[in-house]
Design a protein around this motif. Structure first.
Motif, PDB file in Angstrom:
ATOM      1  N   LYS A  31       1.021  -0.934  -0.373  1.00  0.00           N
ATOM      2  CA  LYS A  31       0.098   0.359   0.649  1.00  0.00           C
ATOM      3  C   LYS A  31       0.965   0.959   0.128  1.00  0.00           C
ATOM      4  N   THR A  32       0.003   2.144  -0.447  1.00  0.00           N
ATOM      5  CA  THR A  32       1.268   3.387  -0.327  1.00  0.00           C
ATOM      6  C   THR A  32      -0.320   4.493  -0.288  1.00  0.00           C
ATOM      7  N   SER A  33       0.629   5.788  -0.289  1.00  0.00           N
ATOM      8  CA  SER A  33      -0.750   7.489   0.257  1.00  0.00           C
ATOM      9  C   SER A  33      -1.215   6.966  -1.297  1.00  0.00           C
ATOM     10  N   SER A  34      -2.263   7.984  -0.998  1.00  0.00           N
ATOM     11  CA  SER A  34      -3.444   7.691  -2.300  1.00  0.00           C
ATOM     12  C   SER A  34      -2.874   9.337  -3.039  1.00  0.00           C
ATOM     13  N   LYS A  35      -1.851   8.993  -4.612  1.00  0.00           N
ATOM     14  CA  LYS A  35      -2.238  10.154  -5.487  1.00  0.00           C
ATOM     15  C   LYS A  35      -2.537  10.032  -6.497  1.00  0.00           C
ATOM     16  N   PRO A  36      -3.023  10.777  -7.308  1.00  0.00           N
ATOM     17  CA  PRO A  36      -3.618  11.318  -8.576  1.00  0.00           C
ATOM     18  C   PRO A  36      -2.240  10.438  -9.580  1.00  0.00           C
ATOM     19  N   TYR A  37      -3.070  10.059 -10.676  1.00  0.00           N
ATOM     20  CA  TYR A  37      -2.918   9.642 -11.725  1.00  0.00           C
ATOM     21  C   TYR A  37      -1.718  10.405 -12.413  1.00  0.00           C
ATOM     22  N   PHE A  38      -1.537  11.682 -13.001  1.00  0.00           N
ATOM     23  CA  PHE A  38      -0.257  12.898 -13.257  1.00  0.00           C
ATOM     24  C   PHE A  38       0.772  12.535 -12.408  1.00  0.00           C
ATOM     25  N   PHE A  39       0.270  11.910 -11.028  1.00  0.00           N
ATOM     26  CA  PHE A  39       1.684  11.990  -9.786  1.00  0.00           C
ATOM     27  C   PHE A  39       2.450  10.873 -10.313  1.00  0.00           C
ATOM     28  N   TRP A  40       1.617   9.606 -10.222  1.00  0.00           N
ATOM     29  CA  TRP A  40       2.149   8.882 -10.601  1.00  0.00           C
ATOM     30  C   TRP A  40       3.148   8.992 -12.187  1.00  0.00           C
ATOM     31  N   LEU A  41       1.974   9.403 -13.080  1.00  0.00           N
ATOM     32  CA  LEU A  41       2.723   9.233 -14.067  1.00  0.00           C
ATOM     33  C   LEU A  41       4.493   9.911 -13.976  1.00  0.00           C
ATOM     34  N   LEU A  42       4.794  10.908 -13.471  1.00  0.00           N
ATOM     35  CA  LEU A  42       5.600  12.054 -13.667  1.00  0.00           C
ATOM     36  C   LEU A  42       6.617  11.206 -12.483  1.00  0.00           C
ATOM     37  N   LEU A  43       6.714  10.685 -11.735  1.00  0.00           N
ATOM     38  CA  LEU A  43       7.256   9.997 -10.689  1.00  0.00           C
ATOM     39  C   LEU A  43       7.812   8.631 -12.038  1.00  0.00           C
ATOM     40  N   SER A  44       6.460   7.779 -12.517  1.00  0.00           N
ATOM     41  CA  SER A  44       7.467   6.522 -13.023  1.00  0.00           C
ATOM     42  C   SER A  44       8.606   6.887 -14.415  1.00  0.00           C
ATOM     43  N   PHE A  45       8.482   8.314 -14.825  1.00  0.00           N
ATOM     44  CA  PHE A  45      10.259   8.947 -15.456  1.00  0.00           C
ATOM     45  C   PHE A  45      11.000   8.531 -14.714  1.00  0.00           C
ATOM     46  N   ILE A  46      11.267   8.503 -13.736  1.00  0.00           N
ATOM     47  CA  ILE A  46      12.689   8.712 -12.995  1.00  0.00           C
ATOM     48  C   ILE A  46      13.089   7.410 -12.698  1.00  0.00           C
ATOM     49  N   PRO A  47      13.695   7.024 -13.255  1.00  0.00           N
ATOM     50  CA  PRO A  47      14.222   5.502 -12.877  1.00  0.00           C
ATOM     51  C   PRO A  47      14.574   5.257 -11.850  1.00  0.00           C
ATOM     52  N   TYR A  48      14.372   4.338 -10.842  1.00  0.00           N
ATOM     53  CA  TYR A  48      15.025   3.755  -9.600  1.00  0.00           C
ATOM     54  C   TYR A  48      14.597   4.322  -7.994  1.00  0.00           C
ATOM     55  N   LEU A  49      14.140   5.298  -8.134  1.00  0.00           N
ATOM     56  CA  LEU A  49      13.168   5.897  -7.271  1.00  0.00           C
ATOM     57  C   LEU A  49      11.968   5.393  -6.848  1.00  0.00           C
ATOM     58  N   PRO A  50      12.517   5.578  -5.487  1.00  0.00           N
ATOM     59  CA  PRO A  50      11.508   4.838  -4.862  1.00  0.00           C
ATOM     60  C   PRO A  50      10.282   5.239  -4.315  1.00  0.00           C
ATOM     61  N   PHE A  51       9.107   5.237  -3.286  1.00  0.00           N
ATOM     62  CA  PHE A  51       8.780   5.843  -2.682  1.00  0.00           C
ATOM     63  C   PHE A  51       7.258   5.129  -1.782  1.00  0.00           C
ATOM     64  N   LYS A  52       7.394   5.737  -0.691  1.00  0.00           N
ATOM     65  CA  LYS A  52       6.991   5.083   1.084  1.00  0.00           C
ATOM     66  C   LYS A  52       6.192   3.822   0.275  1.00  0.00           C
ATOM     67  N   ALA A  53       6.221   2.623   0.932  1.00  0.00           N
ATOM     68  CA  ALA A  53       4.858   1.541   0.497  1.00  0.00           C
ATOM     69  C   ALA A  53       5.426   1.246   1.912  1.00  0.00           C
ATOM     70  N   TYR A  54       3.380   0.546   2.028  1.00  0.00           N
ATOM     71  CA  TYR A  54       3.812  -0.211   3.482  1.00  0.00           C
ATOM     72  C   TYR A  54       3.081  -1.660   3.311  1.00  0.00           C
ATOM     73  N   PHE A  55       3.499  -2.288   3.879  1.00  0.00           N
ATOM     74  CA  PHE A  55       3.062  -4.125   3.492  1.00  0.00           C
ATOM     75  C   PHE A  55       3.659  -5.036   4.757  1.00  0.00           C
ATOM     76  N   GLU A  56       2.946  -6.092   4.650  1.00  0.00           N
ATOM     77  CA  GLU A  56       3.948  -7.148   5.452  1.00  0.00           C
ATOM     78  C   GLU A  56       4.996  -8.000   5.738  1.00  0.00           C
ATOM     79  N   LYS A  57       5.885  -7.987   6.433  1.00  0.00           N
ATOM     80  CA  LYS A  57       7.183  -7.982   6.422  1.00  0.00           C
ATOM     81  C   LYS A  57       7.207  -9.472   5.639  1.00  0.00           C
ATOM     82  N   PRO A  58       8.122  -9.695   4.452  1.00  0.00           N
ATOM     83  CA  PRO A  58       7.611 -11.268   4.069  1.00  0.00           C
ATOM     84  C   PRO A  58       8.095 -12.521   5.071  1.00  0.00           C
TER      85      PRO A  58
END
Ligand SMILES: Cc1cc2nc3c(=O)[nH]c(=O)nc-3n(C[C@H](O)[C@H](O)[C@H](O)COP(=O)(O)O)c2cc1C
Length: 159
Positions: A31-58
């Motif tokens: 899971k990650t925070s709710s962002k609009p399509y254009f926010f993700w589209l912009l970030l998707s052009f930057i290789p290797y850029l992480p964005f904080k996400a939340y998940f149960e540890k494997p």
């Protein structure tokens, strides 16, 4: 084995949920925070850029990870890959219809920096919507030799 997914419009989620049913496991959401399509589209052009996400540890050494193809990068998935460790990773990438092979190669190489065995399976969004049973069958066939060598994983009959 654990199944993780990140999904923005529901395709990778649908696939992860169907696959989980056949493998008798509970899918885990990234899971990650709710962002609009254009926010993700912009970030998707930057290789290797992480964005904080939340998940149960494997807790398993083998993970299946379903996620979408986003331009050059899917930042919540890149974050997930930076945080986790495992021995075998099976990535299932859903895509609209362009640039998927380069993207698959990019993520495979990224994951191989820390994970010993990495395999990628590509699925077109349209196929998930039109014939999910066939897609699941193909994925099970792809996973099957690996799963059986990892222990008594029970695979349900598809039909
Ligand atoms: C920000 C963004 C970028 C995308 N870039 C691509 C792309 O470059 N190539 C492609 O085939 N599909 C692209 N898509 C479409 C998704 O890969 C496709 O619809 C996928 O199945 C969606 O999965 P989801 O519903 O799990 O989010 C993009 C979608 C988004 C939201």
């Amino acid at each position: 084995m654990e199944i993780y997914y990140y999904s923005f419009t529901g395709i990778s989620k649908k696939l992860a949920e169907s696959l989980s049913k056949f493998l008798n496991v509970k899918p885990k959401e990234i899971k990650t925070s709710s962002k609009p399509y254009f926010f993700w589209l912009l970030l998707s052009f930057i290789p290797y850029l992480p964005f904080k996400a939340y998940f149960e540890k494997p807790s398993s050494s083998t993970l299946v990870l379903c996620f979408p193809k986003w331009t050059f990068n899917c930042p919540p998935v890149t974050y997930f890959l930076k945080e986790i460790t495992c021995e075998n990773l099976f990535m299932i990438i859903t895509y609209g219809g362009w640039g998927e092979k380069r993207y698959a190669d990019f993520y495979r190489k990224l994951a191989l920096k820390k994970i010993k065995k990495v395999e990628v399976f590509l699925v077109k969004k349209r196929k998930v919507l039109e014939n999910i049973t066939e897609v699941i069958e193909e994925i099970i066939n792809w996973l099957n030799p690996c799963i059986s060598s990892f222990g008594p994983q029970k695979i349900k009959k598809l039909r």
